[in-house]
Write a protein that holds these residues in place. Structure first.
Motif, short mmCIF file in Angstrom:
data_model
loop_
_atom_site.label_atom_id
_atom_site.label_comp_id
_atom_site.label_asym_id
_atom_site.label_seq_id
_atom_site.Cartn_x
_atom_site.Cartn_y
_atom_site.Cartn_z
N ALA A 1 0.84 -1.19 0.00
CA ALA A 1 0.00 0.00 0.00
C ALA A 1 0.88 1.24 0.00
O ALA A 1 2.01 1.22 0.45
N GLN A 2 0.31 2.31 -0.54
CA GLN A 2 1.03 3.57 -0.63
C GLN A 2 0.39 4.60 0.31
O GLN A 2 -0.81 4.57 0.53
N SER A 3 1.24 5.50 0.80
CA SER A 3 0.70 6.63 1.57
C SER A 3 1.64 7.81 1.42
O SER A 3 2.83 7.64 1.14
N VAL A 4 1.09 9.00 1.60
CA VAL A 4 1.86 10.23 1.50
C VAL A 4 1.51 11.13 2.67
O VAL A 4 0.33 11.30 2.99
N THR A 5 2.52 11.71 3.27
CA THR A 5 2.32 12.63 4.38
C THR A 5 2.88 13.99 4.02
O THR A 5 4.07 14.11 3.70
N GLN A 6 2.03 14.99 4.05
CA GLN A 6 2.47 16.37 3.91
C GLN A 6 2.24 17.02 5.28
O GLN A 6 1.11 17.23 5.69
N LEU A 7 3.32 17.30 5.96
CA LEU A 7 3.24 17.71 7.35
C LEU A 7 2.69 19.12 7.53
O LEU A 7 2.11 19.44 8.57
N ASP A 8 2.87 19.96 6.53
CA ASP A 8 2.47 21.36 6.67
C ASP A 8 1.20 21.61 5.88
O ASP A 8 1.20 21.48 4.66
N SER A 9 0.14 22.00 6.55
CA SER A 9 -1.09 22.29 5.81
C SER A 9 -1.04 23.68 5.18
O SER A 9 -1.65 23.91 4.13
N GLN A 10 -0.33 24.61 5.82
CA GLN A 10 -0.19 25.95 5.28
C GLN A 10 1.24 26.43 5.48
O GLN A 10 1.84 26.19 6.53
N VAL A 11 1.75 27.13 4.47
CA VAL A 11 3.08 27.72 4.57
C VAL A 11 3.00 29.17 4.10
O VAL A 11 2.84 29.42 2.90
N PRO A 12 3.06 30.11 5.02
CA PRO A 12 3.11 31.52 4.62
C PRO A 12 4.55 31.95 4.40
O PRO A 12 5.44 31.57 5.16
N VAL A 13 4.78 32.73 3.35
CA VAL A 13 6.15 33.15 3.04
C VAL A 13 6.10 34.50 2.32
O VAL A 13 5.13 34.80 1.61
N PHE A 14 7.12 35.29 2.52
CA PHE A 14 7.21 36.57 1.82
C PHE A 14 7.78 36.36 0.43
O PHE A 14 8.59 35.45 0.19
N GLU A 15 7.37 37.24 -0.47
CA GLU A 15 7.89 37.19 -1.83
C GLU A 15 9.40 37.29 -1.83
O GLU A 15 9.97 38.05 -1.05
N GLU A 16 10.04 36.53 -2.72
CA GLU A 16 11.49 36.45 -2.90
C GLU A 16 12.19 35.64 -1.81
O GLU A 16 13.40 35.45 -1.87
N ALA A 17 11.47 35.14 -0.84
CA ALA A 17 12.07 34.27 0.17
C ALA A 17 12.10 32.84 -0.36
O ALA A 17 11.33 32.48 -1.26
N PRO A 18 12.98 31.99 0.19
CA PRO A 18 12.99 30.57 -0.19
C PRO A 18 11.87 29.82 0.51
O PRO A 18 11.37 30.26 1.55
N VAL A 19 11.49 28.69 -0.06
CA VAL A 19 10.44 27.89 0.55
C VAL A 19 10.73 26.41 0.37
O VAL A 19 11.37 26.00 -0.62
N GLU A 20 10.31 25.60 1.34
CA GLU A 20 10.38 24.15 1.23
C GLU A 20 9.04 23.58 1.68
O GLU A 20 8.56 23.89 2.77
N LEU A 21 8.46 22.75 0.83
CA LEU A 21 7.22 22.04 1.18
C LEU A 21 7.59 20.58 1.36
O LEU A 21 8.16 19.96 0.45
N ARG A 22 7.24 20.04 2.51
CA ARG A 22 7.73 18.71 2.85
C ARG A 22 6.76 17.60 2.44
O ARG A 22 5.53 17.77 2.55
N CYS A 23 7.33 16.49 2.02
CA CYS A 23 6.56 15.32 1.61
C CYS A 23 7.32 14.07 1.99
O CYS A 23 8.49 13.91 1.64
N ASN A 24 6.65 13.19 2.72
CA ASN A 24 7.20 11.87 3.02
C ASN A 24 6.24 10.81 2.49
O ASN A 24 5.03 11.01 2.51
N TYR A 25 6.77 9.70 2.04
CA TYR A 25 5.94 8.70 1.40
C TYR A 25 6.26 7.31 1.94
O TYR A 25 7.32 7.10 2.56
#
Lengths: 112, 113
Positions: A1-25
């Motif tokens: 079976a497969q599953s995916v976890t995205q730990l962050d439901s919302q990520v606020p960030v300012f323009e031109e800043a870096p961002v990382e959206l996390r995903c574990n599977y």
């Protein structure tokens, strides 16, 4: 079976800043991984995918994701975000019969 | 470009009504899918079809049925709509044996009152 976890439901960030959206599977079959993006009032569009080969995959609009087998992760990154990147992002893992299992999504909110 | 269209963007129905959601794709794809999307739950697979007249249950088939009489068209049917079926419904298609890239329609936002 497969599953995916995205730990962050919302990520606020300012323009031109870096961002990382996390995903574990987790997956019991060959690992094919995807990031889809959904802009407001639209369907999902493929952003990038990992099927095999280089573990670092890139999109045409500056996003990249790295497949990390030991950490079972496929995090999405962008070094400098733009207002137009505001959207919901879904990580997905492939299963049998062309099926995808999606995470619960991360809403990226970019502000000035 | 692959195009997946859905019959309605917004739909309001009453409890107990029979509801049909239509999806059409123009790229001769064998596999088609119906998902529902709810906040905090992501996309959940309702049914999928890998050929005409063939269907398989997904993760949440209860209260739904499907029909695939032609290759390009995949219909989702709510036999007796209930308020807990208020949701966004997304259709997708993919060529069998391809690299898993599913093509999505714009979605139908269904409200059951």
């Amino acid at each position: 079976a497969q599953s995916v976890t995205q730990l962050d439901s919302q990520v606020p960030v300012f323009e031109e800043a870096p961002v990382e959206l996390r995903c574990n599977y987790s997956s019991s079959v060959s690992v094919y991984l995807f990031w889809y993006v959904q802009y407001p009032n639209q369907g999902l569009q493929l952003l990038l995918k990992y099927l095999s080969g280089s573990t670092l995959v890139k999109s045409i609009n500056g996003f990249e994701a790295e497949f990390n087998k030991s950490q079972t992760s496929f995090h999405l990154r962008k070094p400098s975000v733009h207002i137009s990147d505001t959207a919901e992002y879904f990580c997905a893992v492939a299963g049998t019969a062309s099926k995808l299992t999606f995470g619960t999504g991360t809403r990226l909110q970019v502000t000035l | 470009d692959v195009k997946v269209t859905q019959s309605s963007r917004y739909l309001v129905k009453r409890t107990g009504e029979k509801v049909f959601l239509e999806c059409v794709q123009d790229m001769d794809h064998e596999n088609m899918f119906w998902y529902r999307q709810d906040p905090g739950l992501g996309l959940r697979l309702i049914y999928f079809s890998y050929d005409v007249k063939m269907k398989e249950k997904g993760d949440i088939p209860e209260g739904y049925s499907v029909s695939r009489e032609k290759k390009e068209r995949f219909s989702l049917i709510l036999e007796s709509a209930s308020t807990n079926q208020t949701s966004m419904y997304l259709c997708a298609s993919i060529r069998a044996g391809s690299s898993y890239e599913q093509y999505f329609g714009p979605g139908t936002r269904l409200t059951v009152t």
